[in-house]
Design a protein around this motif. Structure first.
Motif, short mmCIF file in Angstrom:
data_model
loop_
_atom_site.label_atom_id
_atom_site.label_comp_id
_atom_site.label_asym_id
_atom_site.label_seq_id
_atom_site.Cartn_x
_atom_site.Cartn_y
_atom_site.Cartn_z
N ASP A 186 26.26 34.36 57.65
CA ASP A 186 26.43 35.79 57.96
C ASP A 186 27.90 36.12 58.18
O ASP A 186 28.35 37.22 57.82
CB ASP A 186 25.62 36.15 59.20
CG ASP A 186 24.12 35.98 58.99
OD1 ASP A 186 23.68 36.01 57.82
OD2 ASP A 186 23.40 35.79 60.00
N ARG A 187 28.64 35.20 58.76
CA ARG A 187 30.08 35.42 58.95
C ARG A 187 30.78 35.55 57.60
O ARG A 187 31.65 36.41 57.41
CB ARG A 187 30.66 34.26 59.77
CG ARG A 187 32.13 34.42 60.15
CD ARG A 187 32.34 35.52 61.16
NE ARG A 187 33.70 35.58 61.65
CZ ARG A 187 34.15 34.92 62.73
NH1 ARG A 187 33.31 34.14 63.42
NH2 ARG A 187 35.38 35.04 63.12
N CYS A 188 30.43 34.69 56.66
CA CYS A 188 31.01 34.76 55.32
C CYS A 188 30.60 36.05 54.61
O CYS A 188 31.38 36.65 53.88
CB CYS A 188 30.59 33.55 54.49
SG CYS A 188 31.21 31.97 55.11
N SER A 189 29.36 36.47 54.83
CA SER A 189 28.88 37.70 54.19
C SER A 189 29.65 38.92 54.67
O SER A 189 30.02 39.80 53.87
CB SER A 189 27.39 37.87 54.47
OG SER A 189 26.91 39.08 53.93
N SER A 190 29.92 39.00 55.98
CA SER A 190 30.68 40.13 56.50
C SER A 190 32.12 40.11 56.00
O SER A 190 32.73 41.17 55.79
CB SER A 190 30.66 40.11 58.03
OG SER A 190 31.23 38.90 58.52
N PHE A 191 32.68 38.93 55.79
CA PHE A 191 34.04 38.84 55.25
C PHE A 191 34.08 39.28 53.80
O PHE A 191 34.97 40.03 53.38
CB PHE A 191 34.54 37.41 55.39
CG PHE A 191 35.89 37.17 54.78
CD1 PHE A 191 37.06 37.51 55.45
CD2 PHE A 191 36.02 36.59 53.52
CE1 PHE A 191 38.30 37.30 54.89
CE2 PHE A 191 37.26 36.37 52.95
CZ PHE A 191 38.40 36.73 53.64
N LEU A 192 33.11 38.84 52.99
CA LEU A 192 33.10 39.18 51.57
C LEU A 192 32.71 40.63 51.32
O LEU A 192 32.98 41.16 50.23
CB LEU A 192 32.13 38.25 50.83
CG LEU A 192 32.55 36.78 50.76
CD1 LEU A 192 31.43 35.94 50.15
CD2 LEU A 192 33.83 36.61 49.97
N ALA A 193 32.10 41.29 52.30
CA ALA A 193 31.73 42.69 52.12
C ALA A 193 32.95 43.59 51.95
O ALA A 193 32.85 44.68 51.39
CB ALA A 193 30.89 43.15 53.31
N LYS A 194 34.11 43.12 52.40
CA LYS A 194 35.34 43.90 52.26
C LYS A 194 35.85 43.91 50.82
O LYS A 194 36.70 44.73 50.48
CB LYS A 194 36.43 43.34 53.17
CG LYS A 194 36.01 43.17 54.61
CD LYS A 194 37.10 42.46 55.39
CE LYS A 194 36.67 42.13 56.82
NZ LYS A 194 37.72 41.37 57.55
N PHE A 195 35.35 42.99 49.99
CA PHE A 195 35.88 42.83 48.63
C PHE A 195 34.79 43.07 47.59
O PHE A 195 34.77 42.40 46.55
CB PHE A 195 36.47 41.43 48.46
CG PHE A 195 37.41 41.04 49.56
CD1 PHE A 195 38.71 41.51 49.57
CD2 PHE A 195 36.98 40.22 50.59
CE1 PHE A 195 39.57 41.16 50.60
CE2 PHE A 195 37.83 39.86 51.62
CZ PHE A 195 39.14 40.33 51.62
N ALA A 196 33.89 44.01 47.88
CA ALA A 196 32.83 44.33 46.92
C ALA A 196 33.45 44.92 45.65
O ALA A 196 34.41 45.70 45.70
CB ALA A 196 31.84 45.30 47.54
N ARG A 197 32.90 44.54 44.53
CA ARG A 197 33.44 45.00 43.25
C ARG A 197 33.03 46.45 42.99
O ARG A 197 31.94 46.88 43.33
CB ARG A 197 32.93 44.11 42.12
CG ARG A 197 33.44 42.69 42.20
CD ARG A 197 33.16 41.92 40.93
NE ARG A 197 33.72 40.58 41.00
CZ ARG A 197 33.69 39.71 40.00
NH1 ARG A 197 33.09 40.03 38.85
NH2 ARG A 197 34.24 38.52 40.13
N ASN A 198 33.94 47.18 42.33
CA ASN A 198 33.68 48.57 41.93
C ASN A 198 34.37 48.83 40.61
O ASN A 198 35.06 47.98 40.06
CB ASN A 198 34.16 49.54 43.02
CG ASN A 198 35.59 49.27 43.46
OD1 ASN A 198 36.45 48.98 42.63
ND2 ASN A 198 35.84 49.35 44.75
N ASP A 199 34.17 50.05 40.09
CA ASP A 199 34.73 50.40 38.79
C ASP A 199 36.24 50.55 38.84
O ASP A 199 36.91 50.50 37.79
CB ASP A 199 34.11 51.71 38.28
CG ASP A 199 32.61 51.57 38.06
OD1 ASP A 199 32.16 50.43 37.82
OD2 ASP A 199 31.89 52.59 38.13
N ALA A 200 36.81 50.76 40.02
CA ALA A 200 38.27 50.93 40.12
C ALA A 200 39.03 49.64 39.91
O ALA A 200 40.24 49.67 39.71
CB ALA A 200 38.63 51.52 41.49
N GLY A 201 38.33 48.51 39.93
CA GLY A 201 39.02 47.24 39.75
C GLY A 201 39.48 46.66 41.06
O GLY A 201 39.50 47.32 42.10
N PRO A 202 39.87 45.38 41.07
CA PRO A 202 40.29 44.74 42.32
C PRO A 202 41.66 45.22 42.78
O PRO A 202 42.63 45.15 42.05
CB PRO A 202 40.32 43.25 41.94
CG PRO A 202 40.56 43.23 40.47
CD PRO A 202 39.90 44.45 39.92
#
Length: 362
Positions: A186-202
């Motif tokens: 869950d700790r890793c999931s909350s960290f990776l939620a900040k870098f969700a992919r979108n159409d604007a690109g990374p």
């Protein structure tokens, strides 16, 4: 009257490359893949650009020597130089203390010229021209702040600057505090939620570094299936985010079947091995043996957005310290062989050979 249809074309301008050029630490690759640097220039070249975003990298440790820490430190330092958020997990009681061992990037020739103090030449510059020299100095300093390398060489003898270690973009976790590995997931999931992919690109990339996941200090010895489930979930979460996860683990502490499962789930699989201090047989077989600190074997290379397998010129590389400070990787070279006797001369002026010439088991 029918409405006029707008003409469309199958060709469109790729704006992702220009966007990535402004994003530090990211590079556009083939087949739409985006790479993040491993922190070792030679390893980036071997892997075709670095670690693809959304990939899981696993490094098999050698219980006889901590050479995996060389890869881990460079990976973490490269991310901090680019100000990329980092989640570091370790079985140590105080994982933040490990940040003090991270290496500092080596200045390039251009940076050394900029860093020279202009006052040293003050006696040679007339007062009328000092104002012009000051303007050039300010422009050079601004250029140095905006200019960043995709991959740096790091000096293992110098620690990373404190200003790069301060701030809220570093999250250190002790695996001892998570007796239930699901809570760490869950700790890793909350960290990776900040870098969700979108159409604007990374716009920014995140890094996860987990050291010695199955070490006895973690307390996961009786939770082999739970660790398999954690790695599978982590890989799924990383795949859908603009981040990269690197896990080191000692395979000797796992059962053979579970060790194979761990290796199968990795996108990029590396292994390190220590070199005995006095191995005369290997010294005769390999050139430059006295300069080697270890061996790196590339077991698997990530294939993102492609089904074409990556064919490497060599799979085993020697780990050396250039000028006793920076880590470099070189192809293994076999010493020249005497055609009459079939034995190796053991000289350092050998011709280059493939890694298959050296029978090294990983």
């Amino acid at each position: 009257m029918a409405a006029t249809k707008s003409k469309t074309s199958s060709f469109s301008r790729n704006l992702m490359g220009a966007q990535l050029a402004q994003t530090p630490g990211l590079k556009q690759g083939l087949n739409g893949a985006t790479f993040i640097s491993s922190g070792i220039p030679n390893l980036d070249k071997i892997l075709g650009g670095g670690f693809p975003l959304g990939s899981l990298i696993m490094v098999m440790e050698d219980v006889e020597a901590p050479h995996h820490l060389l890869l881990l430190r460079n990976f973490m330092s490269q991310g901090l130089v680019h100000e990329q958020p980092l989640l570091y997990a370790s079985p140590a009681t105080d994982p933040r203390a490990f940040l003090g061992t991270l290496p500092c990037p080596i200045l390039t020739k251009d940076d050394k010229v900029i860093d020279r103090e202009p006052e040293q030449k003050g006696l040679r510059i007339a007062w009328q021209y000092k104002k012009y020299f000051g303007e050039n100095q300010q422009s050079s300093e601004g250029h140095r702040e905006t200019r960043q390398e995709y991959c740096n060489d790091f000096d293992l003898r110098k620690p990373l600057e404190r200003r790069l270690l301060s701030g809220g973009h570093i999250d250190c976790v002790s695996l001892k505090d998570y007796t239930n590995i699901t809570a760490f997931q869950d700790r890793c999931s909350s960290f990776l939620a900040k870098f969700a992919r979108n159409d604007a690109g990374p716009r920014c990339a995140g890094r996860i570094a987990i050291q010695s996941l199955c070490a006895p200090q973690c307390g996961y010895a009786e939770m082999e299936w739970d660790m398999i489930s954690f790695i599978r979930c982590l890989k799924s979460m990383v795949r859908s985010s603009n981040a990269v996860a690197l896990i080191t683990f000692p395979p000797s502490l796992l059962s053979p079947s579970f060790a194979k499962r761990w290796q199968h789930m990795a996108d990029t699989l590396l292994s390190v091995r220590a070199i005995p201090d006095e191995d005369k047989e290997m010294a005769k077989l390999l050139t430059g043996y006295q300069d080697m600190v270890g061996l790196l074997h590339v077991n698997k290379v990530a294939q993102i957005n492609s089904q074409v397998p990556v064919i490497l010129e060599a799979s085993t590389f020697s780990m050396k310290l250039q000028k006793r400070r920076s880590l470099v990787l070189e192809r293994l070279n076999q010493a020249p062989v005497d055609g009459s006797s079939g034995t190796s001369y053991g000289t350092s002026a050998g011709c280059s050979g493939s890694s298959k010439s050296a029978s090294i088991d990983f």
